[in-house]
Design an enzyme around this catalytic site. Structure first.
Site, short mmCIF file in Angstrom:
data_model
loop_
_atom_site.label_atom_id
_atom_site.label_comp_id
_atom_site.label_asym_id
_atom_site.label_seq_id
_atom_site.Cartn_x
_atom_site.Cartn_y
_atom_site.Cartn_z
N ASN A 78 27.35 -20.67 37.76
CA ASN A 78 27.94 -21.58 36.78
C ASN A 78 28.12 -20.97 35.40
OD1 ASN A 78 28.68 -24.41 35.93
ND2 ASN A 78 26.90 -24.07 34.61
N HIS A 104 9.67 -23.82 40.17
CA HIS A 104 9.51 -23.15 38.88
C HIS A 104 9.97 -24.01 37.71
CE1 HIS A 104 13.66 -22.75 40.01
NE2 HIS A 104 13.97 -22.37 38.80
N ASP A 147 29.28 -21.70 30.14
CA ASP A 147 29.80 -21.89 31.51
C ASP A 147 31.04 -21.03 31.73
OD1 ASP A 147 27.90 -23.96 31.59
OD2 ASP A 147 29.22 -25.22 32.82
N TYR A 172 28.30 -28.15 38.84
CA TYR A 172 28.91 -28.16 37.51
C TYR A 172 30.00 -27.11 37.30
CZ TYR A 172 24.20 -30.11 37.33
OH TYR A 172 23.06 -30.81 37.61
N GLU A 177 21.72 -25.52 45.19
CA GLU A 177 20.93 -26.39 44.31
C GLU A 177 21.84 -27.51 43.80
OE1 GLU A 177 18.28 -26.56 40.25
OE2 GLU A 177 20.20 -25.55 40.30
N ASP A 235 22.63 -21.45 42.36
CA ASP A 235 22.11 -22.24 41.25
C ASP A 235 23.16 -23.22 40.72
OD1 ASP A 235 19.99 -22.54 39.16
OD2 ASP A 235 21.59 -21.83 37.84
#
Ligand code: BGC
Length: 549
Positions: A104, A309, A171, A205, A243, A201
């Site tokens: 991203n 994490h 981004d 988005y 994710e 990840d």
């Protein structure tokens, strides 16, 4: 024993922070050679896949999720030769290795951003620039504690740039075909080195569109399909774990048709509800979210976890549930971060072994592939005085010597937790010596799970329970069936449980803890009515007996 499903369905994953695992060169920072030194430990846990948090060069303002060079290794961790050596050493031990692929955004230090902010030829619109910071006003801010807006003004370019996370993480502009192609080159680079897959990840988005919340857009799905086809052509067996921190209905489309997008996705909303169920002594929060979890393509898999994490995210709960969770698990303000709780698993359980075991018993029998976060297998503590999420990323505690077996440096990159969770009290060496340690129990748990193709590759159903404190899971696959019963209550429970699906079959009680009177490991019972007797926070797994009825 494995099922006939894709290999990763029966896998158990281990999430490992390289900086915190083992420092081989003595500079105070964990490194890839250090991970190699400890691979036998990882293998002996019984896990199949090691997920490394980001390992590429980065100014480390977001622990490596701010990448400044996608095709190299952070110098603290070693170099590409070390990474290849790690792959060889892991593969020799039957372990696979995946790492984060941060699609991203990049660090603002990345040469791409440096070129873009100067409007360098060809890089001008690699990021999302505007004169109008009112654009995309419907997109929420994710890091609410540190960012007021998703736009930051860049003095060099004289425009605002878009960022869903920290302001130093601009981004990328996926509308630009050159960006898409550059990120495919990154993927090819790691696959050519022999990596076994990626954790992708923050994929909801990737694109922005006016009038939307800029999450889960159709353009994002189109790119992920393009990426999957690209990866399939190079490494069709790759483990791709997306994710997507969204509600199950919004997550479902990321599985695509089962073969053209993400094969594995985290099930985020189930995690806080397992914790809530424990706090309330009731299985209802787990039932509630599983009832709202749609069926997924058989070729795909949920990935479940208790901690990781990051902060224990409370994005996918109601305001009321969040208030309850904060009150129960994060009474001190220092324990809270953004929309979540920055504590490790053992402290969240008050270091009480029964609760730690119960949670892991649930984790290993929920539908999906489970992940263990490094250190949780020995009950490591945290340090909420450290900033951001650093308190749950402290060095692995290998022994009670200087540097806890993590480093010979007098200045490890982070302090060890103090008090009862200090390395003198919690460490791998001590756990190895004690046959009753959490570590030995975790190994037995993982081995037991792996003996049962029904757990992982099988079909899952949460059965009705005569007692709301009990979570009853049935998993089946061909000749294998496991009934796992978990007592969320802090008091004993006794019920007779009907399992119509297994009527007439003989079950044996194979694994359990804090069993109540009358229940013993190895006891056989008719499946029509399982006599369940569990102590406070007890759990029991029954499976089909080979003995003929
Ligand atoms: C990672 C975080 C990171 C963020 C931005 C997340 O999903 O898990 O640790 O800060 O992405 O890259």
């Amino acid at each position: 024993m494995t099922s006939d499903a894709p290999w990763w369905k029966d896998a158990v994953l281990y999430e490992l922070y390289v900086r915190a695992f083992r420092d081989a060169d003595g500079d105070g920072h964990g490194d890839l050679r250090g991970v190699i030194e400890r691979l036998d430990y990882v293998r002996d846990l019984g896990v199949d896949v090691v997920w490394l948090l980001p390992i590429s060069p980065s100014p480390l303002r977001d622990d490596g999720y701010d990448v400044s060079d996608f095709t190299a290794i952070h110098p603290d961790y070693g170099d590409l030769d070390d990474f290849e050596a790690l792959l060889v050493a892991a593969h020799e031990r039957g372990l696979k290795v995946i790492t984060d692929l941060v699609l991203n955004h990049t660090s603002s230090d990345h040469p791409w951003f440096q070129a873009s902010r100067r409007r360098a030829e060809g890089k001008d619109d690699w990021y999302v620039w505007t004169d109008d910071p009112q654009r995309y006003a419907d997109a929420r801010v994710i890091f609410t504690d540190s960012e007021a807006s998703n736009w930051t003004f860049d003095e060099v370019r004289g425009q605002y740039y878009w960022h869903r996370f920290f302001h130093h993480q601009p981004d990328l502009n996926y509308d630009n075909p050159d960006v898409r192609s550059a990120m495919k080159d990154v993927v090819r680079f790691w696959l050519d080195l022999g990596i076994d897959g990626f954790r992708l990840d923050a994929i909801p988005y990737l694109y922005e569109r006016e009038g939307t919340n800029c999450e889960n857009l159709s353009e994002t799905h189109a790119f992920l399909k393009e990426l999957r086809a690209f990866i399939d052509a190079i490494a069709p067996d790759a483990l791709l774990l997306g994710e997507v921190n969204q509600w199950p209905d919004d997550t479902l489309p990321y599985f695509g048709n089962g073969f053209d997008e993400m094969p594995l996705l985290f099930h985020f909303p189930v995690m806080p509800r397992v914790w809530k169920a424990l706090a309330e002594g009731s299985a209802e929060p787990i039932r509630w979210i599983l009832d709202r979890t749609p069926a997924i393509p058989p070729s795909c898999q949920w990935v479940v976890f208790l901690r990781n994490h990051d902060e224990l995210t409370l994005e996918m709960v109601t305001d009321e549930e969040r208030a309850f969770m904060y009150g129960h698990y994060a009474p001190e303000p220092a324990m809270r971060l953004n929309v979540g709780i920055r504590r490790r698993l053992a402290p969240l359980c008050d270091f009480e072994r029964p609760r730690i075991e119960l949670l892991h018993s649930i984790l290993m029998t929920l539908p999906g592939t489970p992940i263990i976060y490094y250190g949780d297998e020995i009950g490591m503590g945290d340090d909420v005085r450290l900033p951001d999420r650093n308190g749950v990323r402290t060095p692995m505690q290998w022994d009670d010597g200087t540097g806890a077996g993590f480093s010979r440096s007098e200045r490890p990159f982070a302090p060890f937790p103090a008090g009862s969770s200090a390395p003198e009290h919690v460490n791998v060496a001590a756990a190895e010596r004690d046959p009753d340690s959490l570590l030995h129990w975790m190994r037995a748990l993982i081995a037991t799970r792996k003996d049962h193709p029904a757990l992982g590759g099988g079909t899952f159903v949460m059965l009705p329970s005569p007692d709301p404190a009990l979570a009853v899971f049935l998993s089946t696959h061909h000749d294998d069936a496991v009934v796992a019963v978990h007592n969320l209550a802090a008091a004993p429970r006794r019920v007779d449980l009907a399992v119509p699906a297994l009527a007439g079959r003989r079950l044996e009680l194979g694994f359990g803890g804090r069993l109540g009177p009358g229940a013993e490991i190895g006891l056989e019972a008719l499946a029509e009515a399982l006599p369940i007797s569990l102590g406070a926070h007890g759990y029991a797994w029954w499976w089909l007996s080979e003995a003929t009825p």
